[in-house]
Structures are given as structure tokens and as C-alpha cells.
Design a protein around this motif. Structure first.
Motif, PDB file in Angstrom:
ATOM      1  N   ALA A  28       0.829  -1.203   0.000  1.00 27.86           N
ATOM      2  CA  ALA A  28       0.000   0.000   0.000  1.00 27.86           C
ATOM      3  C   ALA A  28       0.863   1.252   0.000  1.00 27.86           C
ATOM      4  O   ALA A  28       0.578   2.223  -0.719  1.00 27.86           O
ATOM      5  N   ARG A  29       1.914   1.257   0.780  1.00 24.09           N
ATOM      6  CA  ARG A  29       2.786   2.439   0.839  1.00 24.09           C
ATOM      7  C   ARG A  29       3.485   2.677  -0.493  1.00 24.09           C
ATOM      8  O   ARG A  29       3.675   3.821  -0.914  1.00 24.09           O
ATOM      9  N   GLU A  30       3.885   1.614  -1.159  1.00 29.51           N
ATOM     10  CA  GLU A  30       4.541   1.762  -2.454  1.00 29.51           C
ATOM     11  C   GLU A  30       3.572   2.245  -3.524  1.00 29.51           C
ATOM     12  O   GLU A  30       3.941   2.998  -4.428  1.00 29.51           O
ATOM     13  N   ALA A  31       2.314   1.829  -3.444  1.00 34.34           N
ATOM     14  CA  ALA A  31       1.333   2.200  -4.455  1.00 34.34           C
ATOM     15  C   ALA A  31       0.796   3.613  -4.262  1.00 34.34           C
ATOM     16  O   ALA A  31       0.277   4.208  -5.199  1.00 34.34           O
ATOM     17  N   ALA A  32       0.904   4.158  -3.057  1.00 32.01           N
ATOM     18  CA  ALA A  32       0.278   5.440  -2.732  1.00 32.01           C
ATOM     19  C   ALA A  32       1.147   6.618  -3.156  1.00 32.01           C
ATOM     20  O   ALA A  32       2.359   6.487  -3.372  1.00 32.01           O
ATOM     21  N   ASP A  33       0.503   7.771  -3.268  1.00 37.60           N
ATOM     22  CA  ASP A  33       1.223   9.032  -3.505  1.00 37.60           C
ATOM     23  C   ASP A  33       1.662   9.676  -2.200  1.00 37.60           C
ATOM     24  O   ASP A  33       2.659  10.384  -2.153  1.00 37.60           O
ATOM     25  N   VAL A  34       0.873   9.462  -1.149  1.00 34.21           N
ATOM     26  CA  VAL A  34       1.135  10.055   0.162  1.00 34.21           C
ATOM     27  C   VAL A  34       1.048   8.952   1.200  1.00 34.21           C
ATOM     28  O   VAL A  34       0.155   8.102   1.144  1.00 34.21           O
ATOM     29  N   VAL A  35       1.958   8.958   2.159  1.00 32.64           N
ATOM     30  CA  VAL A  35       1.932   8.009   3.273  1.00 32.64           C
ATOM     31  C   VAL A  35       1.595   8.778   4.539  1.00 32.64           C
ATOM     32  O   VAL A  35       2.288   9.730   4.904  1.00 32.64           O
ATOM     33  N   LEU A  36       0.524   8.376   5.200  1.00 30.19           N
ATOM     34  CA  LEU A  36       0.049   9.043   6.407  1.00 30.19           C
ATOM     35  C   LEU A  36       0.730   8.387   7.601  1.00 30.19           C
ATOM     36  O   LEU A  36       0.360   7.287   8.026  1.00 30.19           O
ATOM     37  N   LEU A  37       1.721   9.039   8.172  1.00 31.35           N
ATOM     38  CA  LEU A  37       2.556   8.412   9.179  1.00 31.35           C
ATOM     39  C   LEU A  37       1.796   8.086  10.455  1.00 31.35           C
ATOM     40  O   LEU A  37       2.119   7.118  11.146  1.00 31.35           O
ATOM     41  N   ASP A  38       0.792   8.909  10.804  1.00 31.65           N
ATOM     42  CA  ASP A  38       0.074   8.673  12.056  1.00 31.65           C
ATOM     43  C   ASP A  38      -1.278   7.991  11.866  1.00 31.65           C
ATOM     44  O   ASP A  38      -2.021   7.829  12.847  1.00 31.65           O
ATOM     45  N   ASP A  39      -1.618   7.602  10.631  1.00 32.98           N
ATOM     46  CA  ASP A  39      -2.903   6.941  10.352  1.00 32.98           C
ATOM     47  C   ASP A  39      -4.083   7.759  10.870  1.00 32.98           C
ATOM     48  O   ASP A  39      -5.083   7.199  11.345  1.00 32.98           O
ATOM     49  N   HIS A  40      -4.001   9.051  10.764  1.00 38.68           N
ATOM     50  CA  HIS A  40      -4.980   9.942  11.400  1.00 38.68           C
ATOM     51  C   HIS A  40      -5.705  10.718  10.312  1.00 38.68           C
ATOM     52  O   HIS A  40      -5.089  11.486   9.575  1.00 38.68           O
ATOM     53  N   PHE A  41      -7.029  10.564  10.237  1.00 35.73           N
ATOM     54  CA  PHE A  41      -7.793  11.237   9.197  1.00 35.73           C
ATOM     55  C   PHE A  41      -7.665  12.753   9.298  1.00 35.73           C
ATOM     56  O   PHE A  41      -7.618  13.461   8.280  1.00 35.73           O
ATOM     57  N   ALA A  42      -7.624  13.291  10.505  1.00 35.51           N
ATOM     58  CA  ALA A  42      -7.531  14.744  10.676  1.00 35.51           C
ATOM     59  C   ALA A  42      -6.241  15.291  10.076  1.00 35.51           C
ATOM     60  O   ALA A  42      -6.185  16.468   9.693  1.00 35.51           O
ATOM     61  N   THR A  43      -5.208  14.456   9.969  1.00 36.40           N
ATOM     62  CA  THR A  43      -3.964  14.913   9.352  1.00 36.40           C
ATOM     63  C   THR A  43      -4.174  15.202   7.873  1.00 36.40           C
ATOM     64  O   THR A  43      -3.556  16.120   7.321  1.00 36.40           O
TER      65      THR A  43
END
Length: 397
Positions: free
Chosen positions: A128-143
Motif C-alpha cells: 500500500a505504501r509503495e502504491a500510494a502518492d502520500v503516506v500518512l505516518l500517524d494513520d490519522h484522518f484529521a492529518t
């Protein structure tokens, strides 16, 4: 055995912020429809029509799928990886910019299909991280919401930066045009070295400070502003209002100091008089840019309505700009190579007129534009409703 995995406390607020910003949200999950509905209700995601579907209920045709899901607050449960991919493709086909979140191996195709694939960095898989454009480090929607706000603020700051610098370019080019058009009968108000001193000296710090303008409170109100950074509106403001006003004061101050010193059109002014007049023109441009820096903080509100401490970097940059102005004109080892000198008292008075002239012209332009936007005709009222005239619709988008 009872299991509970409640949403984070700030998710509801983040969802409300997205809706104020014109961002549509949909929950696409593999969970049971009852679980998805309950979570969506807790965070305030469900729209008034309460559309909750399962993957098996989705239309087979992408066009019908896009039409069905083209709304806010949709919940789609029991989806497969193929369903996620189709949803992203269908919404993109309707002209939407789609951001898709995911954490598993099977989310890879949907993350690739979306305009912006957002992978979970803490709990997500490497695929998933390789396929994505952005990696959300804290898994937080508000970020994600915070990132959207920062992106909109950055877009607005680039426009501020461009407006500030292009206005200065008009004032820098005008003396050379006047000299060329007059066949040399009007002396050059600025030298090439003075133009360089303006660009990399006095203008540099205020321009950088405008690029760091904090996000406006209205940044997340209204849909995102898209399109070219250099659009008709920006260019009209620069070349139709700010630039001509600044150039007019510059040339008027320059010729007035020459005339007060006894110069006549077509004659060669004494070197000392020309240096004083050139210093006056230089000061007019710098002081005009000082006012322009505060005017550029907003595309809709005049400088007097903005909180001065809102950008402390700009206050420091303007103070440094004034120090450099005095140094470029008052220190012989700098003034002599540049070709200017300290203006006489009347020269300072004329140069200082650039401040109220720029602020006043900018305020008048914004007031007239606001009146056109909020006109009384039904058509104008419709435009105003779709594109509110506040800073959320103009500065922060």
C-alpha cells in the motif's frame, strides 16, 4: 466477548471541516453494513438521505455507479478490492479529484487509480505504501484535513508572492520605457544596478515573508480554488492597478525633483540633481512595495482590515527593507555605484505618497470587485452564492 474500536474524538470535527471546504466524503469499507452505518452516524458522515449500500448492490456500469455515488456522505460496505477500484474510476470519470485511503495489499490498485492515493504508514502494508502518492505516518484522518489546509494556504501564498514581485517589475520597467519612448529626453529614473538592488535587496525579504503567510481562518470555507496561478484576475490586479499606480508615483516624484532643481525637458540635468531624483524614484518604488506587501496579504480585504501581527515575519522584513533603503541611498560606497543619493525633503514627501496611493488604489479595486461579485441581479446573486467573496473563497483556496 465484546470488542470496541471507536473512531477518534476529532474525526467528527475533521469531517465537518471537509464539508465546509466543499470536500465530499464517502466511507468504503469491507465491514458489515450495520457496523459501517453505526460508525458513520457517530462521526456525522451520513447524509440526510442515509445512503448505505453493499458492494453487491453497486451498479455494473461505471457511468451509473458514478451517478449513484456522486454525493456526500455515502457509505458502501462489504466492498471488494475490485469495487474500490471501480469507485475511484467512476468518480474520476465524473470530473472529481479523488483521494483514496487504504492500508492493505488489495488496496494497491485503488490507490493507484485515485488522483491521490493515501496509505497508512503506521498500520499499512509495504504494498500500500509503495502504491500510494502520500503516506500518512500517524494513520490519522484529521492529518489529511490539515494537509489540505496547508496546500490551499500554499497556493494562496504563491499568488501573493507573484503579485508582489510582478508589481515591482512594472515599476522597474517604466523608467526604461519612458526613456526609450522619449528618445532620451527624459533621463533614466533607475539604473540597472538599482533594479538589481530592488530585486535581490529590498524586495527579497518581504516576498519570502508573504510566502510564509499563515493560513487564513477562511481557508477551509468553500471549494478549492483551481486553475493557473497566473490568471486574468492576478494579472489584471498587477498590470491594471498596483503596477501602474506605483509606476506613476515613481515617475512623478522623479520628474518633480528634477523640475524643482531647474531641469527642463530635453536638457541634461547636473549629476548631483540626477542622483537625487534617481534616489527619489528608488525610494518611491521601495515605499510602494512596502505598501504592496501589506496589500498582497489578501485578494479581497484591504490592508486596514488585516491583523498586523498576523504575519510577524512580514513586519520584520519591512523593517529590514527600510534599513536597506537608507543604506542604498545614504552610504557612499553603496549609493555611488548604484547611481542614486538621498532625496531632498520634498523628494521624500513625494516618494512617501506611494504608500497611500498603493493602499488606496488596492482598497478601491477590491471594493469595486466585491460590488460586482455581490450584485443585485439574480444572476449576480447566484454567482455570489456559489463563489463567496470572503477570503475563504479567494485567499485561502
Amino acid at each position: 466477548v465484546g470488542l470496541e474500536d471507536p473512531p477518534r474524538d476529532d474525526v467528527a470535527e475533521a469531517i465537518a471541516t471537509c464539508r465546509r471546504a466543499g470536500i465530499r466524503l464517502a466511507m468504503v469499507t469491507g465491514d458489515h453494513p450495520g457496523t459501517a452505518r453505526a460508525i458513520a452516524a457517530v462521526v456525522g458522515l451520513l447524509d440526510p438521505d442515509v445512503l448505505v449500500l453493499t458492494g453487491a448492490e453497486l451498479p455494473a456500469a461505471d457511468a451509473a455507479l458514478g451517478e449513484l455515488l456522486d454525493r456526500d456522505g455515502v457509505v458502501v460496505a462489504r466492498v471488494t478490492p475490485e469495487d474500490k477500484l471501480r469507485i475511484a474510476r467512476a468518480l474520476r470519470g465524473r470530473g472529481h479529484v479523488v483521494a483514496m485511503t487504504g492500508d492493505g495489499v488489495n488496496d494497491g490498485p485503488a490507490l493507484r487509480e485515485a488522483d491521490i492515493g493515501v496509505a497508512m504508514g503506521a498500520s499499512g502494508t509495504d504494498v500500500a505504501r509503495e502504491a500510494a502518492d502520500v503516506v500518512l505516518l500517524d494513520d490519522h484522518f484529521a492529518t489529511i484535513v490539515t494537509a489540505v489546509e496547508l496546500g490551499r494556504a500554499t497556493y494562496a501564498n504563491i499568488r501573493r508572492f507573484l503579485t508582489y514581485h510582478l508589481t515591482d517589475n512594472v515599476a522597474e520597467l517604466t523608467p526604461f520605457l519612458a526613456w526609450a519612448v522619449s528618445g532620451g529626453t527624459i533621463p533614466l529614473a533607475l539604473s540597472v544596478l538599482q533594479v538589481l538592488a530592488l530585486d535581490i535587496g529590498t524586495d527579497l525579504l518581504p516576498a519570502l515573508a508573504l510566502g510564509a503567510e499563515p493560513a487564513n481562518p477562511r481557508t477551509m470555507r468553500g471549494p478549492a480554488r483551481t486553475g493557473a496561478l497566473l490568471d486574468r484576475r492576478l494579472l489584471g490586479r498587477v498590470f491594471g492597478v498596483l503596477g501602474p499606480v506605483q509606476a506613476t508615483v515613481e515617475m512623478a516624484a522623479f520628474t518633480a525633483v528634477l523640475a524643482l532643481g531647474g531641469w527642463a525637458v530635453g536638457t541634461e540635468p547636473p549629476a548631483a540633481l540626477l542622483a537625487a531624483a534617481s534616489g527619489t524614484a528608488f525610494a518611491a518604488v521601495v515605499l510602494g512595495q512596502l505598501a504592496n506587501a501589506f496589500a498582497c496579504r489578501s485578494e479581497t480585504r484591504w490592508a486596514g482590515r488585516l491583523a498586523w501581527p498576523g504575519n510577524r515575519l512580514l513586519l520584520g522584513a519591512v523593517a529590514a527593507e527600510l534599513v536597506m533603503l537608507l543604506a542604498f541611498l545614504g552610504l557612499p560606497f553603496l549609493a555611488d555605484p548604484l547611481g542614486g543619493s538621498l532625496p531632498p525633503l520634498e523628494g521624500w514627501a513625494l516618494a512617501a505618497l506611494a504608500i497611500p496611493a498603493v493602499i488606496g488604489a488596492d482598497a478601491l479595486h477590491k471594493a469595486l470587485r466585491a460590488r460586482r461579485t455581490t450584485g443585485t441581479s439574480p444572476r449576480a446573486q447566484g454567482r455570489a452564492a456559489l463563489h463567496p467573496a470572503g477570503d475563504g473563497a479567494e485567499d485561502g483556496r
